[in-house]
Motif scaffolding. Structure first.
Motif, PDB file in Angstrom:
ATOM      1  N   ALA A   1       0.745   6.827 -57.126  1.00 18.63           N
ATOM      2  CA  ALA A   1       0.007   6.146 -58.181  1.00 18.63           C
ATOM      3  C   ALA A   1      -1.376   6.772 -58.330  1.00 18.63           C
ATOM      4  O   ALA A   1      -2.120   6.885 -57.351  1.00 18.63           O
ATOM      5  CB  ALA A   1      -0.119   4.659 -57.873  1.00 18.63           C
ATOM      6  N   THR A   2      -1.732   7.150 -59.537  1.00 13.71           N
ATOM      7  CA  THR A   2      -3.006   7.842 -59.769  1.00 13.71           C
ATOM      8  C   THR A   2      -4.216   6.965 -59.493  1.00 13.71           C
ATOM      9  O   THR A   2      -5.331   7.463 -59.380  1.00 13.71           O
ATOM     10  CB  THR A   2      -3.084   8.353 -61.212  1.00 13.71           C
ATOM     11  OG1 THR A   2      -2.919   7.247 -62.116  1.00 13.71           O
ATOM     12  CG2 THR A   2      -2.004   9.385 -61.479  1.00 13.71           C
ATOM     13  N   THR A   3      -4.013   5.658 -59.389  1.00 12.31           N
ATOM     14  CA  THR A   3      -5.128   4.743 -59.085  1.00 12.31           C
ATOM     15  C   THR A   3      -5.565   4.833 -57.629  1.00 12.31           C
ATOM     16  O   THR A   3      -6.582   4.253 -57.257  1.00 12.31           O
ATOM     17  CB  THR A   3      -4.725   3.294 -59.398  1.00 12.31           C
ATOM     18  OG1 THR A   3      -3.516   2.980 -58.685  1.00 12.31           O
ATOM     19  CG2 THR A   3      -4.504   3.105 -60.887  1.00 12.31           C
ATOM     20  N   ASN A   4      -4.827   5.559 -56.809  1.00  9.56           N
ATOM     21  CA  ASN A   4      -5.089   5.594 -55.362  1.00  9.56           C
ATOM     22  C   ASN A   4      -5.831   6.856 -54.935  1.00  9.56           C
ATOM     23  O   ASN A   4      -5.266   7.743 -54.298  1.00  9.56           O
ATOM     24  CB  ASN A   4      -3.774   5.465 -54.581  1.00  9.56           C
ATOM     25  CG  ASN A   4      -3.213   4.066 -54.632  1.00  9.56           C
ATOM     26  OD1 ASN A   4      -3.904   3.123 -54.995  1.00  9.56           O
ATOM     27  ND2 ASN A   4      -1.955   3.912 -54.279  1.00  9.56           N
ATOM     28  N   ASP A   5      -7.112   6.964 -55.329  1.00 13.68           N
ATOM     29  CA  ASP A   5      -7.986   8.000 -54.782  1.00 13.68           C
ATOM     30  C   ASP A   5      -7.548   9.418 -55.151  1.00 13.68           C
ATOM     31  O   ASP A   5      -7.727  10.355 -54.361  1.00 13.68           O
ATOM     32  CB  ASP A   5      -8.057   7.857 -53.250  1.00 13.68           C
ATOM     33  CG  ASP A   5      -9.324   8.451 -52.655  1.00 13.68           C
ATOM     34  OD1 ASP A   5     -10.248   8.761 -53.427  1.00 13.68           O
ATOM     35  OD2 ASP A   5      -9.390   8.609 -51.424  1.00 13.68           O
ATOM     36  N   LEU A   6      -6.981   9.594 -56.339  1.00 12.27           N
ATOM     37  CA  LEU A   6      -6.516  10.920 -56.747  1.00 12.27           C
ATOM     38  C   LEU A   6      -7.659  11.926 -56.810  1.00 12.27           C
ATOM     39  O   LEU A   6      -7.483  13.113 -56.500  1.00 12.27           O
ATOM     40  CB  LEU A   6      -5.806  10.833 -58.097  1.00 12.27           C
ATOM     41  CG  LEU A   6      -5.236  12.151 -58.644  1.00 12.27           C
ATOM     42  CD1 LEU A   6      -4.209  12.734 -57.680  1.00 12.27           C
ATOM     43  CD2 LEU A   6      -4.608  11.932 -60.020  1.00 12.27           C
TER      44      LEU A   6
END
Length: 536
Positions: A335-340
């Protein structure tokens, strides 16, 4: 990198979580005589939003090291072309437990919520019920996220699948003091301990054997004080619910169940859907701050790997490792919301060499890590390049127990036993993918067709515009173009037609396995997809 973290759990974590991590008490070193001719125990571990590139056994350039899961892969089989049935979590979970594609249900796009009704219908056979009926003790421990039929106050109407946004956050009419009207214990699980949906979705209560362990008395605060990757929606919360303790609690309960059921006459099946590394990203001591790249997400993945190591060690200490099948996978891509941002900066690719992330019809949305260990049956260091789907789990279990499906059971599940044993033929020829908006893609061999993402040809029957997509069809040859950058639909119109025809037929048939035609579940009374989507 911190060494020997598993052995340090006791000394570092006790001040924070008390008895949660007294893992030494879980280990029984006494020699126990095992029942003869016992069917294998089965454990299915499902991570939440873990990318294929987050396991170092898959990613030679990974900046996150996962030694316990890497060792699991070395002791068993690593699948390099494994796919979830959807690029988001609820639909994938449905497919795992039912062996049926998720888009055949009323949920044609996105996910359920904490107050959504059960997506699994009362007459639908689950893998848990199938195994229970054939002599297994069964358990579901972790994140459910498949809908639950809550008891309601004052004869209030129950929630439905078509609630608007405001209804999704309405919990005032739920009677938490009463058991669920329909939950995991009604679907074949002897024991269940869960949270209702994702860790960022209320209500924040533990539900054990179809009943909340405590009635919520407060409202959770939506905060970014800990980290921008540790947020949740405001909603009902019980006094015994602490977000950062949920993952350790899941592992604690799982190890307890293993200890209680190891070496009993009946084999057991455990479904362990982890709540992580889905947001909120909440690594705790001793893992917090331990990654080499300074990313909370990387810390969280390391924490997961270590806790999986405690489960694997418990199986060995209990003397049942050699008669237990363990599957480890993820419900969709990263998921891109996780510190990408940090991961990119440190040159860590959670989707490995593939394009796209969670929610996408591109490979990074649904190609996932998939490890299977079964000592004595699967040869160590095995690698399978076969294209498999998470719906295949149910048929695999059916073959293990010699169960024959009825026509309305596991309609999209193909047994993986030929791959695991290297005997016979794996019968899946085609895999249907599905993105968060309901867009279809279909895979056969090296070819992948994404069907008109801007034309309304999707499970919901609606049109949702996808940025930078103008082509009527998108065809990729994954052998030559694994990053999915060269659309060759115009060059191979016959391949486009072939794949479209197969997709249309499998939608209309209500199944992809051999058998009598079945009905897909309607949405709001009808499902436009099967009627107009692929007409010439």
């Amino acid at each position: 990198m911190m060494k020997n973290k598993t052995t340090r759990i006791l000394s570092v974590s006790l001040p924070l979580l008390g008895l949660l991590f007294m893992l030494s008490s879980f280990v029984n070193t006494e020699t126990i005589e095992k029942p003869k001719n016992k069917k294998p125990n089965i454990i299915y571990i499902l991570a939440d939003d873990l990318g294929i590139g987050d396991l170092s056994i898959y990613n030679e350039n990974s900046k996150i090291q996962t030694p316990h899961l890497d060792q699991m892969g070395k002791e068993g089989m690593v699948f390099t072309d494994a796919h979830t049935s959807s690029a988001v979590c609820t639909p994938t979970r449905y497919g795992i437990l039912t062996g049926r594609y998720n888009w055949r249900t009323p949920l044609k796009e996105f996910v359920t919520w904490g107050n959504s009704p059960s997506l699994i219908q009362k007459d639908r056979l689950t893998v848990a019920q199938m195994l229970k009926d054939n002599g297994y003790t069964t358990a579901s421990i972790g994140k459910w996220h498949l809908g639950l039929n809550w008891s309601m106050k004052n004869n209030s109407p129950e929630f439905d699948h078509f609630s608007n946004k405001s209804d999704r956050l309405n919990f005032k009419d739920i009677d938490y003091s009463q058991p669920l009207k329909f939950g995991p214990n009604d679907m074949g699980f002897d024991y269940s301990y869960m949270i209702s949906a994702s860790l960022n979705m209320p209500p924040f209560v533990y539900i054990e054997n179809n009943k909340a362990t405590m009635v919520p008395t407060g409202i959770s605060a939506q905060t970014k004080k800990q980290s921008p990757y540790a947020t949740w929606i405001r909603g009902d919360i019980a006094a015994d619910f602490k977000h950062e303790e949920v993952l350790p609690n899941v592992v604690n309960k799982s190890i307890s169940f293993i200890k209680e059921n190891a070496n009993k006459e009946k084999p057991f099946f455990m479904y362990i859907p982890l709540p992580s590394p889905h947001n909120p990203v909440l690594p705790i001591a001793p893992w917090k701050g331990q990654s080499e790249i300074g990313s909370p997400y990387a810390d969280f993945v390391i924490m997961i790997d270590d806790l999986m190591g405690t489960i694997f060690e418990t199986l060995k200490e209990q003397g049942i490792d050699d008669n237990t099948i363990v599957v480890f996978t993820s419900d969709n891509g990263f998921a891109t919301t996780n510190d990408l941002k940090t991961l990119k900066k440190e040159k860590h690719s959670p989707s490995y060499i593939y394009s796209g992330y969670k929610g996408s019809y591109l490979e990074g949305g649904h190609r996932v890590p998939f490890l299977v260990k079964w000592p004595g049956t699967i040869k160590p260091n095995s690698i399978s390049k076969a294209t498999i789907c998470t719906t295949d789990f149910m048929a695999t279990c059916a073959e293990i127990i010699n169960y024959d499906f009825k026509d309305n059971e596991a309609e999209d599940s193909f047994s993986m036993m030929p791959l695991l044993t290297n005997e016979g033929d794996y019968l899946r020829e085609v895999t249907i993918h599905h993105d968060k908006y309901g867009v279809f893609a279909i895979r056969k061999g090296d070819w992948k067709l994404i069907v008109s993402p801007n034309s309304g040809i999707m499970a919901s029957g609606a049109t949702k515009k996808h940025k930078d997509v103008t082509a009527e069809e998108i065809l990729y040859n994954l052998k030559k173009d694994v990053k999915e950058r060269n659309n060759v639909a115009d060059q191979f119109p016959e391949k486009v037609k072939e794949l479209k025809d197969i997709l249309s037929q499998q939608i209309r048939d209500g199944r992809s396995t051999p058998g009598k035609t079945q009905e897909n579940d309607a949405i709001m009374g009808e499902w436009p997809q099967a009627e107009f989507a692929f007409k010439e």
